[in-house]
Design an enzyme around this catalytic site. Structure first.
Site, PDB file in Angstrom:
ATOM      1  N   ASP A 141      -5.389   9.280  -0.471  1.00  0.00           N
ATOM      2  CA  ASP A 141      -4.311  10.097   0.107  1.00  0.00           C
ATOM      3  C   ASP A 141      -3.844  11.137  -0.910  1.00  0.00           C
ATOM      4  OD1 ASP A 141      -3.280   7.927  -1.424  1.00  0.00           O
ATOM      5  OD2 ASP A 141      -1.302   8.216  -0.554  1.00  0.00           O
TER       6      ASP A 141
ATOM      7  N   GLU B 286      -0.976   5.699  -1.569  1.00  0.00           N
ATOM      8  CA  GLU B 286      -0.480   5.574  -2.943  1.00  0.00           C
ATOM      9  C   GLU B 286       0.652   6.549  -3.219  1.00  0.00           C
ATOM     10  OE1 GLU B 286      -0.091   6.379  -7.245  1.00  0.00           O
ATOM     11  OE2 GLU B 286      -0.664   7.788  -5.690  1.00  0.00           O
TER      12      GLU B 286
HETATM   13 ZN   LIG Z   1      -2.794   9.723  -7.950  1.00  0.00          ZN
END
Ligand SMILES: [Zn+2]
Length: 383
Positions: A78, A140
């Site tokens: 992501d 994340e």
């Molecule tokens: Zn990163």
């Protein structure tokens, strides 16, 4: 893209392809299924972990090889949004020897370098003594329990104990390999409220102004002297991020004042001890103060000297530079793996991450691949 023959994968081409997936956190946009196919083609046993809730993030885990010694590669697909409508961050672009694209440094370039490394390594040493495990998350950048945490403690139980973890986050500061991260500080958020009694400014004795109470506390926590950092660690540091009263007029003493802050703390503290210290400072400041704390993660440190040496010599061998090592910068998903094995981070140059026009020198795609290849050789075949 044409993924056959897989041993001819180019890290530049793979990085470009990964950039083109519009995987704005926590959306996946097909990036993890694409990597699933590539890893399967390389001979990995892959599990694509579908989200628990509709629209939630996907995760991926994969393994190649047998044997005790297990190296985990940890990463995230992501990215943050482009942040500027004039920039087409998901259309990779080359200019003056740089490759531009959202996530090229953080951290699709690192993932591409590792996948190509795995392809080369497996082709060269098909029965190397050990296991390569890949753990990738699509969640994340904001980071929820549905991200990499959802694979723990399942993954080390399923794949066998982890020997070490290589995180592909952008650890380099100015040039590739100039710095490796051997841990990060812990992080704790604070929401501070001072409770007052509203009143007319001309009659302060009939009111209680929460602003001086809040300021006194903020003064105390920003000048508080935390224990010095132990050796390798960056010092603990508290930063106020917002002060809000929401009072648009000058003749009313407001009812409440609040502030937000964040502290990064070193390895000799835990989120709990830091929170307690901040609560104690609130108690001694005023009974009208309340402090809510939220832990984002504990500090962690790689204490495995031989793993650090393997990383340093891989960088030296390929790039002829000696990396500095440290724990500065923002924390990573490495903090969730660190209870299971020592963690080290080697990756692209971080200077433009989350900026408009995120970029890396194009040559760093193959240079980082060579560093990872040297790391794997040192890890599995020499150590
Ligand atoms: Zn990163």
């Amino acid at each position: 893209m044409d993924v056959s023959p897989l041993s001819a994968l180019s890290p530049e081409e793979l990085t470009r392809t990964l950039i083109s997936f519009k995987s704005i956190t926590p959306q996946d946009a097909g990036c993890l299924p694409f990597l699933q196919d590539i890893l399967k083609g390389l001979g990995f046993a892959v599990i694509l972990h579908e989200p628990k809730n509709p629209g939630g993030p996907k995760n991926l885990s994969a393994v190649y090889g047998t044997g005790q010694k297990t190296l985990v590669f940890l990463g995230h697909t992501d990215v943050v949004p482009e942040g500027d409508t004039t920039w087409e961050g998901f259309t990779p672009r080359e200019e003056n020897g740089f490759l531009f694209g959202r996530g090229v440094a953080d951290m699709k370039g690192g993932i591409a370098a590792f996948i190509v490394t795995a392809a080369h390594f497996i082709q060269e040493y098909p029965s190397f003594p050990g296991k390569l495990v890949v753990l990738l998350t699509g969640d994340e950048e904001v980071g929820t329990p549905e991200g990499i945490q959802a694979l723990l403690p399942w993954a080390p139980e399923y794949y066998g104990p982890f020997t070490a973890c290589l995180v592909g986050e952008p650890s380099s500061i100015n040039t590739l390999g100039d710095h490796i991260a051997i841990g990060h500080r812990g992080s704790l958020n604070l929401h501070i409220k001072a409770q007052g009694i509203q009143g007319h400014v001309a009659n302060p004795e009939q009111a209680r102004n929460p602003i001086p109470i809040l300021l006194k506390y903020l003064q105390k926590i920003t000048t508080y002297v935390w224990e010095p950092d132990p050796g390798d660690f960056a010092p603990s540091h508290l930063e106020i991020t917002s002060i809000d009263v929401g009072n648009p007029v000058s003749n009313i003493i407001p009812e409440q004042a609040q502030a937000y802050a964040n502290i990064r703390f070193h390895i000799q503290h835990s989120a709990q001890t830091v929170a307690q210290r901040l609560q104690d400072l609130a108690t001694e400041t005023s009974e009208h103060l309340s402090v809510e704390t939220t832990a984002n993660g504990e500090a962690f440190l790689c204490r495995d000297v031989s793993l650090i040496q393997i990383a340093e010599s891989a960088v030296q061998e390929v790039l002829q530079v000696t990396p500095t090592r440290g724990t500065g910068g923002g924390t990573t998903d490495g903090r969730f793996i660190s209870p299971y094995c020592p963690v080290i981070e080697i990756g692209m140059v971080s200077r433009t991450i989350h900026h408009k026009n995120e970029c890396i020198p194009l040559a760093d795609c193959s240079r980082l691949t060579q560093v990872y290849e040297a790391f794997l050789r040192n890890f599995f075949l020499r150590a």
